[in-house]
Design a protein around this motif. Sequence first.
Motif, mmCIF file in Angstrom:
data_model
loop_
_atom_site.group_PDB
_atom_site.id
_atom_site.type_symbol
_atom_site.label_atom_id
_atom_site.label_comp_id
_atom_site.label_asym_id
_atom_site.label_seq_id
_atom_site.Cartn_x
_atom_site.Cartn_y
_atom_site.Cartn_z
ATOM 1 N N GLN A 118 42.575 -96.812 -36.147
ATOM 2 C CA GLN A 118 42.783 -97.746 -34.759
ATOM 3 C C GLN A 118 41.211 -98.950 -34.663
ATOM 4 N N LEU A 119 40.056 -97.876 -34.489
ATOM 5 C CA LEU A 119 39.589 -98.392 -34.023
ATOM 6 C C LEU A 119 37.756 -98.317 -34.865
ATOM 7 N N LEU A 120 38.590 -97.873 -36.210
ATOM 8 C CA LEU A 120 37.500 -98.494 -37.357
ATOM 9 C C LEU A 120 38.835 -99.477 -38.138
ATOM 10 N N SER A 121 39.804 -99.825 -37.931
ATOM 11 C CA SER A 121 40.342 -101.568 -38.310
ATOM 12 C C SER A 121 39.594 -102.481 -37.747
ATOM 13 N N MET A 122 38.851 -101.975 -36.157
ATOM 14 C CA MET A 122 38.323 -103.383 -35.489
ATOM 15 C C MET A 122 36.819 -103.991 -35.854
ATOM 16 N N PRO A 123 36.678 -104.931 -35.515
ATOM 17 C CA PRO A 123 35.153 -105.477 -35.693
ATOM 18 C C PRO A 123 34.554 -104.697 -35.024
ATOM 19 N N MET A 124 32.955 -104.939 -35.647
ATOM 20 C CA MET A 124 31.610 -103.791 -35.236
ATOM 21 C C MET A 124 31.824 -104.400 -33.320
ATOM 22 N N PHE A 150 29.638 -101.840 -16.076
ATOM 23 C CA PHE A 150 29.738 -102.865 -16.614
ATOM 24 C C PHE A 150 31.381 -103.122 -16.616
ATOM 25 N N SER A 151 32.239 -104.229 -16.666
ATOM 26 C CA SER A 151 33.279 -104.279 -16.553
ATOM 27 C C SER A 151 33.358 -104.796 -18.541
ATOM 28 N N GLN A 152 34.473 -104.360 -18.905
ATOM 29 C CA GLN A 152 34.333 -104.493 -20.854
ATOM 30 C C GLN A 152 34.160 -105.512 -20.976
ATOM 31 N N ALA A 153 34.690 -107.028 -20.164
ATOM 32 C CA ALA A 153 33.327 -108.271 -20.793
ATOM 33 C C ALA A 153 32.681 -108.381 -20.704
ATOM 34 N N GLU A 154 31.775 -108.160 -19.463
ATOM 35 C CA GLU A 154 30.358 -107.428 -19.180
ATOM 36 C C GLU A 154 29.312 -106.798 -21.308
ATOM 37 N N LEU A 155 30.158 -106.129 -20.916
ATOM 38 C CA LEU A 155 29.651 -104.866 -22.040
ATOM 39 C C LEU A 155 29.868 -105.500 -23.597
ATOM 40 N N LEU A 156 31.210 -106.055 -23.806
ATOM 41 C CA LEU A 156 31.232 -107.045 -25.146
ATOM 42 C C LEU A 156 30.371 -108.130 -24.618
ATOM 43 N N GLN A 157 29.899 -108.755 -24.463
ATOM 44 C CA GLN A 157 29.057 -110.249 -24.542
ATOM 45 C C GLN A 157 27.922 -109.496 -24.590
ATOM 46 N N LEU A 158 27.587 -108.258 -23.401
ATOM 47 C CA LEU A 158 26.322 -108.200 -23.711
ATOM 48 C C LEU A 158 25.725 -107.376 -25.504
ATOM 49 N N ILE A 159 26.982 -106.426 -25.674
ATOM 50 C CA ILE A 159 27.127 -106.071 -27.147
ATOM 51 C C ILE A 159 26.570 -107.077 -28.570
ATOM 52 N N ARG A 182 25.642 -109.712 -28.221
ATOM 53 C CA ARG A 182 23.885 -110.075 -27.969
ATOM 54 C C ARG A 182 23.038 -109.541 -28.764
ATOM 55 N N ALA A 183 23.018 -108.041 -28.718
ATOM 56 C CA ALA A 183 22.384 -107.315 -29.107
ATOM 57 C C ALA A 183 22.851 -107.348 -30.546
ATOM 58 N N PHE A 184 24.086 -106.381 -31.047
ATOM 59 C CA PHE A 184 24.747 -106.432 -32.183
ATOM 60 C C PHE A 184 25.081 -107.857 -33.189
ATOM 61 N N ASN A 185 23.872 -108.420 -33.161
ATOM 62 C CA ASN A 185 24.169 -110.151 -34.259
ATOM 63 C C ASN A 185 23.796 -109.707 -35.602
ATOM 64 N N PHE A 186 23.496 -109.113 -36.011
ATOM 65 C CA PHE A 186 23.132 -108.941 -37.247
ATOM 66 C C PHE A 186 24.013 -107.282 -37.652
ATOM 67 N N SER A 187 24.344 -107.102 -38.898
ATOM 68 C CA SER A 187 24.718 -106.561 -39.731
ATOM 69 C C SER A 187 24.351 -105.166 -40.015
ATOM 70 N N ALA A 188 25.590 -104.026 -40.452
ATOM 71 C CA ALA A 188 25.007 -102.448 -40.666
ATOM 72 C C ALA A 188 26.147 -103.187 -42.046
ATOM 73 N N CYS A 226 27.063 -96.234 -32.601
ATOM 74 C CA CYS A 226 28.308 -97.074 -32.745
ATOM 75 C C CYS A 226 28.151 -97.446 -34.484
ATOM 76 N N TYR A 227 26.721 -97.388 -35.278
ATOM 77 C CA TYR A 227 27.113 -97.404 -36.561
ATOM 78 C C TYR A 227 27.264 -96.614 -37.618
ATOM 79 N N TYR A 228 27.640 -95.284 -37.156
ATOM 80 C CA TYR A 228 28.491 -94.343 -37.316
ATOM 81 C C TYR A 228 29.789 -94.345 -37.777
ATOM 82 N N PHE A 229 30.570 -95.486 -36.546
ATOM 83 C CA PHE A 229 31.801 -95.770 -36.943
ATOM 84 C C PHE A 229 32.249 -96.787 -38.224
ATOM 85 N N GLU A 230 30.456 -97.367 -37.860
ATOM 86 C CA GLU A 230 31.326 -98.583 -38.972
ATOM 87 C C GLU A 230 31.215 -97.993 -40.330
#
Length: 429
Positions: free
Chosen positions: A43-49, A65-74, A76-82, A224-228
């Motif tokens: 299920q995790l692997l089916s999600m966007p990175m 961080f709340s879940q929403a705050e962490l999502l916003q932070l990530i 901004r940080a991961f705005n490119f691909s592996a 995170c990029y090993y899961f990706e």
Amino acid sequence: MQYYNLKHPQQTLGFSHAVMQGLGKDRGLFFAERIPTFSDIDQLLSMPMVERSAKILYPYVEQDFSQAELLQLISRAFNFSAQVHAIDENIATLELFHGPTLAFKDFGARFMAQCLREFSKQRATPLTILTATSGDTGAAVAHAFYGMDNINVVILYPKGKISLLQEKMFTTLGGNIKTLAVDGSFDDCQSLVKQCFDDEHLVQQVGLNSANSINISRLLAQICYYFEAAAQVKRQRGRYDDLVISVPSGNFGNLTAAMMAQAMGLPIKRFVAATNVNDTVPRYLQTRHWQPQPTVATLSNAMDVAKPNNWPRVEHMLTNHIVDANCLTSIAIDEEQTQIGMRQLNQLGYISEPHASVAYKALKYQIEADEFGIFLGTAHPAKFKDSVESILGTPIGLPKELADCATEEILSVPMANDFAKLRQFLTSK
């Protein structure tokens, strides 16, 4: 989640304090008190990175961080691909160089910068980020923190021992980014950084923090990029339970993150720690004697590390059975084999650079017929334009990120390998 000092386990801090402090007492590294595990890997692997990464990292940071705050932070940080790129039937590369500085360290540096931006908002005085680089860390850290309010960055690097284009990517920015060209090796630069953190008065005086891979925030981002990679392999092949990951290893932060991903439930079969001739770890795993030797300059300069900072974390996971000790092998690849690997990849239609070639050759030596191997591509080949063109005998173009800085003036200050001079520089700002 609490983080404890591997040298002094009684010293524990929450995530924000561990990130802000960087190192613990006696230069001890912080490590998570527990590794959260996930049983719903498919299920995790089916999600966007980005969404998957937020779910993976939330247990580590939920006090801050709340879940929403962490999502916003990530976001901004991961705005490119592996990107997983197939090489042949049973080998692929995980390209981690699609970020702003064309190196895998963009993931960790940008996540750390976003965390520290939040944590430093209430500080009356600026933070000073002090870090050493053997190449790519400098650019990733410089660009991640460039222009941030209330944060100054000082980067040490070994003078004349990184490629010119690597140097240009972080020594031409100015502003809140200061760079020091040290007369010595990368290990000398690391030693200077460690001496600064041992000086408690200096730490308090300038609000010292480190952005090296010793900082726990950078390490978490790399998980995170090993899961990706597994997610992309699953989509491409329909399975991912036979993965062997070959990691080009210098400071061993990348391997640490890979092992943490496995401990969290990602079914990586085993790991190959690929080094160049700076082979402290391969020798140690064979002899059980830790005997660092003087650093040797190589084509894969970011791995020219004789005393890898993150090894205590790897050994902690091995000796405490967080991961199976049998899942790790290590092999050293010499300069001739590095060049042969680059030529072999080129014959397969793939242009690579020395660090990835080290990982590729190590993987080729050790992969079995029933396994699928991934070697990490940690930097864009154009960052090593001169050596790549010389070895392959063909010109390569510059991506925009490098072309934009290639003609800029280097703003570095030369410095002797002298702690007193570094201390004076930090306190005179």
